[in-house]
Design a protein around this motif. Structure first.
Motif, PDB file in Angstrom:
ATOM      1  N   GLU A 181       0.808  -1.288  -0.156  1.00 55.65           N
ATOM      2  CA  GLU A 181       0.079   0.000   0.097  1.00 55.65           C
ATOM      3  C   GLU A 181       0.819   1.335   0.015  1.00 55.65           C
ATOM      4  OE1 GLU A 181      -3.836   1.922   2.227  1.00 55.65           O
ATOM      5  OE2 GLU A 181      -2.704   0.569   3.277  1.00 55.65           O
ATOM      6  N   GLN A 182       1.903   1.316   0.691  1.00 54.38           N
ATOM      7  CA  GLN A 182       2.721   2.519   0.803  1.00 54.38           C
ATOM      8  C   GLN A 182       3.425   2.644  -0.540  1.00 54.38           C
ATOM      9  OE1 GLN A 182       5.455   1.005   4.187  1.00 54.38           O
ATOM     10  NE2 GLN A 182       4.688   3.076   5.339  1.00 54.38           N
ATOM     11  N   MET A 183       3.832   1.698  -1.163  1.00 51.09           N
ATOM     12  CA  MET A 183       4.547   1.989  -2.630  1.00 51.09           C
ATOM     13  C   MET A 183       3.620   2.105  -3.348  1.00 51.09           C
ATOM     14  SD  MET A 183       7.124   1.979  -4.177  1.00 51.09           S
ATOM     15  CE  MET A 183       8.476   0.821  -4.550  1.00 51.09           C
ATOM     16  N   TYR A 184       2.277   1.484  -3.421  1.00 49.77           N
ATOM     17  CA  TYR A 184       1.449   1.961  -4.347  1.00 49.77           C
ATOM     18  C   TYR A 184       1.016   3.380  -4.479  1.00 49.77           C
ATOM     19  CZ  TYR A 184      -3.217   2.201  -6.703  1.00 49.77           C
ATOM     20  OH  TYR A 184      -4.220   2.670  -7.681  1.00 49.77           O
ATOM     21  N   LEU A 185       0.823   3.901  -3.166  1.00 46.45           N
ATOM     22  CA  LEU A 185       0.336   5.304  -3.047  1.00 46.45           C
ATOM     23  C   LEU A 185       1.597   6.149  -3.374  1.00 46.45           C
ATOM     24  CD1 LEU A 185      -1.410   5.099   0.266  1.00 46.45           C
ATOM     25  CD2 LEU A 185      -2.385   5.625  -1.858  1.00 46.45           C
ATOM     26  N   SER A 186       2.886   5.875  -3.055  1.00 43.93           N
ATOM     27  CA  SER A 186       4.122   6.826  -3.694  1.00 43.93           C
ATOM     28  C   SER A 186       3.843   6.750  -5.064  1.00 43.93           C
ATOM     29  CB  SER A 186       5.436   5.913  -3.086  1.00 43.93           C
ATOM     30  OG  SER A 186       5.383   6.138  -1.665  1.00 43.93           O
ATOM     31  N   ARG A 196      -0.631   1.097 -13.968  1.00 42.16           N
ATOM     32  CA  ARG A 196      -1.793   0.832 -14.863  1.00 42.16           C
ATOM     33  C   ARG A 196      -2.660  -0.449 -14.121  1.00 42.16           C
ATOM     34  NH1 ARG A 196      -1.555   2.294 -20.080  1.00 42.16           N
ATOM     35  NH2 ARG A 196      -2.667   0.350 -20.708  1.00 42.16           N
ATOM     36  N   CYS A 197      -2.578  -0.343 -12.813  1.00 39.19           N
ATOM     37  CA  CYS A 197      -3.264  -1.406 -12.103  1.00 39.19           C
ATOM     38  C   CYS A 197      -4.633  -1.083 -12.267  1.00 39.19           C
ATOM     39  CB  CYS A 197      -3.055  -1.000 -10.522  1.00 39.19           C
ATOM     40  SG  CYS A 197      -1.360  -1.637 -10.137  1.00 39.19           S
ATOM     41  N   ARG A 198      -5.523   0.059 -12.680  1.00 41.15           N
ATOM     42  CA  ARG A 198      -6.748  -0.013 -12.992  1.00 41.15           C
ATOM     43  C   ARG A 198      -7.316  -0.503 -14.185  1.00 41.15           C
ATOM     44  NH1 ARG A 198      -4.510   5.098 -14.246  1.00 41.15           N
ATOM     45  NH2 ARG A 198      -5.214   6.018 -16.175  1.00 41.15           N
ATOM     46  N   TYR A 199      -6.376  -0.975 -15.129  1.00 42.65           N
ATOM     47  CA  TYR A 199      -6.791  -1.183 -16.485  1.00 42.65           C
ATOM     48  C   TYR A 199      -7.078  -2.825 -16.442  1.00 42.65           C
ATOM     49  CZ  TYR A 199      -5.241   2.933 -18.323  1.00 42.65           C
ATOM     50  OH  TYR A 199      -4.927   4.482 -18.886  1.00 42.65           O
ATOM     51  N   PRO A 200      -8.266  -3.139 -17.246  1.00 47.97           N
ATOM     52  CA  PRO A 200      -8.470  -4.671 -16.923  1.00 47.97           C
ATOM     53  C   PRO A 200      -7.797  -5.690 -17.356  1.00 47.97           C
ATOM     54  CG  PRO A 200     -10.253  -3.003 -17.973  1.00 47.97           C
ATOM     55  CD  PRO A 200      -8.934  -2.216 -18.003  1.00 47.97           C
ATOM     56  N   GLU A 201      -6.920  -5.242 -18.529  1.00 51.74           N
ATOM     57  CA  GLU A 201      -5.834  -6.199 -18.794  1.00 51.74           C
ATOM     58  C   GLU A 201      -4.799  -6.464 -17.991  1.00 51.74           C
ATOM     59  OE1 GLU A 201      -7.343  -3.550 -22.544  1.00 51.74           O
ATOM     60  OE2 GLU A 201      -6.712  -3.308 -20.406  1.00 51.74           O
ATOM     61  N   VAL A 202      -4.420  -5.458 -17.093  1.00 49.58           N
ATOM     62  CA  VAL A 202      -3.490  -5.679 -16.233  1.00 49.58           C
ATOM     63  C   VAL A 202      -4.119  -6.292 -14.911  1.00 49.58           C
ATOM     64  CG1 VAL A 202      -1.996  -4.298 -14.530  1.00 49.58           C
ATOM     65  CG2 VAL A 202      -2.208  -3.675 -16.781  1.00 49.58           C
ATOM     66  N   ARG A 203      -5.440  -5.952 -14.447  1.00 52.57           N
ATOM     67  CA  ARG A 203      -6.027  -6.644 -13.643  1.00 52.57           C
ATOM     68  C   ARG A 203      -6.200  -8.198 -13.844  1.00 52.57           C
ATOM     69  NH1 ARG A 203     -10.171  -3.195 -10.568  1.00 52.57           N
ATOM     70  NH2 ARG A 203      -9.223  -1.239 -10.779  1.00 52.57           N
ATOM     71  N   GLN A 204      -6.336  -8.510 -15.232  1.00 52.93           N
ATOM     72  CA  GLN A 204      -6.574  -9.987 -15.532  1.00 52.93           C
ATOM     73  C   GLN A 204      -5.456 -10.694 -15.458  1.00 52.93           C
ATOM     74  OE1 GLN A 204      -8.787  -9.617 -19.166  1.00 52.93           O
ATOM     75  NE2 GLN A 204     -10.397  -8.508 -18.415  1.00 52.93           N
ATOM     76  N   ALA A 205      -4.311 -10.123 -15.890  1.00 56.08           N
ATOM     77  CA  ALA A 205      -3.019 -10.730 -15.946  1.00 56.08           C
ATOM     78  C   ALA A 205      -2.511 -10.906 -14.437  1.00 56.08           C
ATOM     79  CB  ALA A 205      -2.011  -9.876 -16.403  1.00 56.08           C
ATOM     80  N   ASP A 260      -9.448  -4.246  -6.376  1.00 52.99           N
ATOM     81  CA  ASP A 260      -8.788  -3.464  -5.319  1.00 52.99           C
ATOM     82  C   ASP A 260      -7.355  -2.971  -6.009  1.00 52.99           C
ATOM     83  OD1 ASP A 260      -6.763  -2.578  -3.306  1.00 52.99           O
ATOM     84  OD2 ASP A 260      -8.037  -3.407  -1.607  1.00 52.99           O
ATOM     85  N   GLU A 261      -6.942  -1.790  -6.462  1.00 59.92           N
ATOM     86  CA  GLU A 261      -5.677  -1.437  -7.080  1.00 59.92           C
ATOM     87  C   GLU A 261      -4.511  -1.932  -6.331  1.00 59.92           C
ATOM     88  OE1 GLU A 261      -5.680   2.234  -9.178  1.00 59.92           O
ATOM     89  OE2 GLU A 261      -7.897   2.078  -9.629  1.00 59.92           O
ATOM     90  N   VAL A 262      -4.549  -1.860  -4.900  1.00 57.35           N
ATOM     91  CA  VAL A 262      -3.353  -2.054  -4.011  1.00 57.35           C
ATOM     92  C   VAL A 262      -3.289  -3.610  -4.127  1.00 57.35           C
ATOM     93  CG1 VAL A 262      -2.639  -2.303  -1.555  1.00 57.35           C
ATOM     94  CG2 VAL A 262      -3.665  -0.202  -2.302  1.00 57.35           C
ATOM     95  N   ASP A 263      -4.196  -4.393  -4.343  1.00 52.56           N
ATOM     96  CA  ASP A 263      -4.040  -6.019  -4.351  1.00 52.56           C
ATOM     97  C   ASP A 263      -3.370  -6.305  -5.580  1.00 52.56           C
ATOM     98  OD1 ASP A 263      -5.173  -6.624  -1.829  1.00 52.56           O
ATOM     99  OD2 ASP A 263      -6.869  -7.408  -2.429  1.00 52.56           O
ATOM    100  N   VAL A 264      -3.899  -5.446  -6.639  1.00 54.36           N
ATOM    101  CA  VAL A 264      -3.405  -5.698  -8.026  1.00 54.36           C
ATOM    102  C   VAL A 264      -1.884  -5.389  -8.085  1.00 54.36           C
ATOM    103  CG1 VAL A 264      -3.475  -5.157 -10.402  1.00 54.36           C
ATOM    104  CG2 VAL A 264      -5.584  -5.516  -9.085  1.00 54.36           C
ATOM    105  N   PHE A 265      -1.493  -4.244  -7.570  1.00 54.98           N
ATOM    106  CA  PHE A 265      -0.222  -3.786  -7.526  1.00 54.98           C
ATOM    107  C   PHE A 265       0.647  -4.926  -6.776  1.00 54.98           C
ATOM    108  CE2 PHE A 265       3.160  -2.136  -4.837  1.00 54.98           C
ATOM    109  CZ  PHE A 265       4.206  -1.696  -6.013  1.00 54.98           C
TER     110      PHE A 265
END
Length: 259
Positions: free
Chosen positions: A147-152, A222-231, A244-249
């Motif tokens: 979460e810290q890195m994602y927010l940074s 790009r964690c909000r993009y569907p292709e990245v989430r699916q990968a 959850d973009e933090v989970d994706v990250f």
């Protein structure tokens, strides 16, 4: 006029060398010897440090002994003479630097945002991001949380798109191989691979990048993009929340750690 050039060090580090009107500053001098060589007998005006890892700080002691110059960086770094922290600012080369706290790779990590204004080009922004944001990648989580890195990274991604990005390592092609695995249909990544291969074939750096280029090609932005989430969802069998973009990250970072 401001000049910014990379001083290669170790296997893949870049020490960024800032020059203007006879002044010389360096960012993250892990090795003093290439800095001494690059100065060609000139005096070093000052040193900027992003975080405490030795490949970014190992040259402080010798360079300070030779030049008695100020050293700006996190208070945790031995040899720092002028501690700085997120939310503070300083002035070098007659230009302001905004200091951002960007924990994740380390807890003390800082990013330095230098604003240059010229009559010819107007405002240009230069981001010295150490090991937080890489070209097409990001740093490992040695001390911070996902979460810290994602927010940074989100904080850095909100800088103007034309901002020049100066990471501390030549990792671009390795990072792009991972980016292509995450988004094989992303044409911007394919184009960037070709461009960077040509640069490296001629022993030229792939840096600086820009925020705009990172937003198009860096999977960690790009964690909000569907292709990245699916990968990310298919990178392991265990459950996670792909909304959850933090989970994706976190999934992407773990995948890259073992890529």
């Amino acid at each position: 006029m401001l000049s910014i050039s990379p001083i290669p060090a170790f296997n893949d580090n870049y020490i960024w060398h800032l020059q203007k009107d006879g002044e010389h500053w360096v960012v993250d001098p892990g090795d003093p010897e290439p800095v001494v060589k690059a100065l060609r007998g000139d005096k070093l005006t000052g040193i900027l440090i992003t975080h405490h890892h030795f490949d970014h700080t190992g040259g402080i002691e010798k360079l300070y002994r030779l030049h008695q110059c100020p050293v700006y960086g996190p208070e945790s770094v031995p040899g720092v003479t002028h501690p700085i922290a997120g939310g503070t600012s300083l002035q070098i080369l007659d230009m302001p630097i905004q200091v951002l706290a960007v924990p994740g790779h380390t807890l003390d990590h800082l990013a330095l945002v230098l604003n240059e204004t010229t009559a010819a080009d107007g405002e240009q922004i230069h981001l010295f991001c150490g090991d937080t944001l890489f070209s097409a990648g990001c740093g490992r989580l040695f001390e911070g949380t996902p979460e810290q890195m994602y927010l940074s990274l989100q904080k850095l991604s909100k800088l103007p798109p034309a901002t020049f990005v100066y990471p501390a390592h030549e990792y671009t092609l390795a990072n792009l191989r991972f980016a292509q695995t995450v988004e094989p249909e992303n044409q911007a990544i394919a184009t960037r691979v070709s461009q960077c291969k040509a640069l490296r074939a001629n022993d030229k750096p792939t840096l600086p990048s820009t925020i705009a280029l990172e937003l198009d090609t860096n999977p960690f932005l790009r964690c909000r993009y569907p292709e990245v989430r699916q990968a990310a969802a298919h990178s392991k069998a265990d459950l996670f929340n792909e909304n959850d973009e933090v989970d994706v990250f976190a999934r992407l970072r773990g995948w890259k750690d073992n890529f």
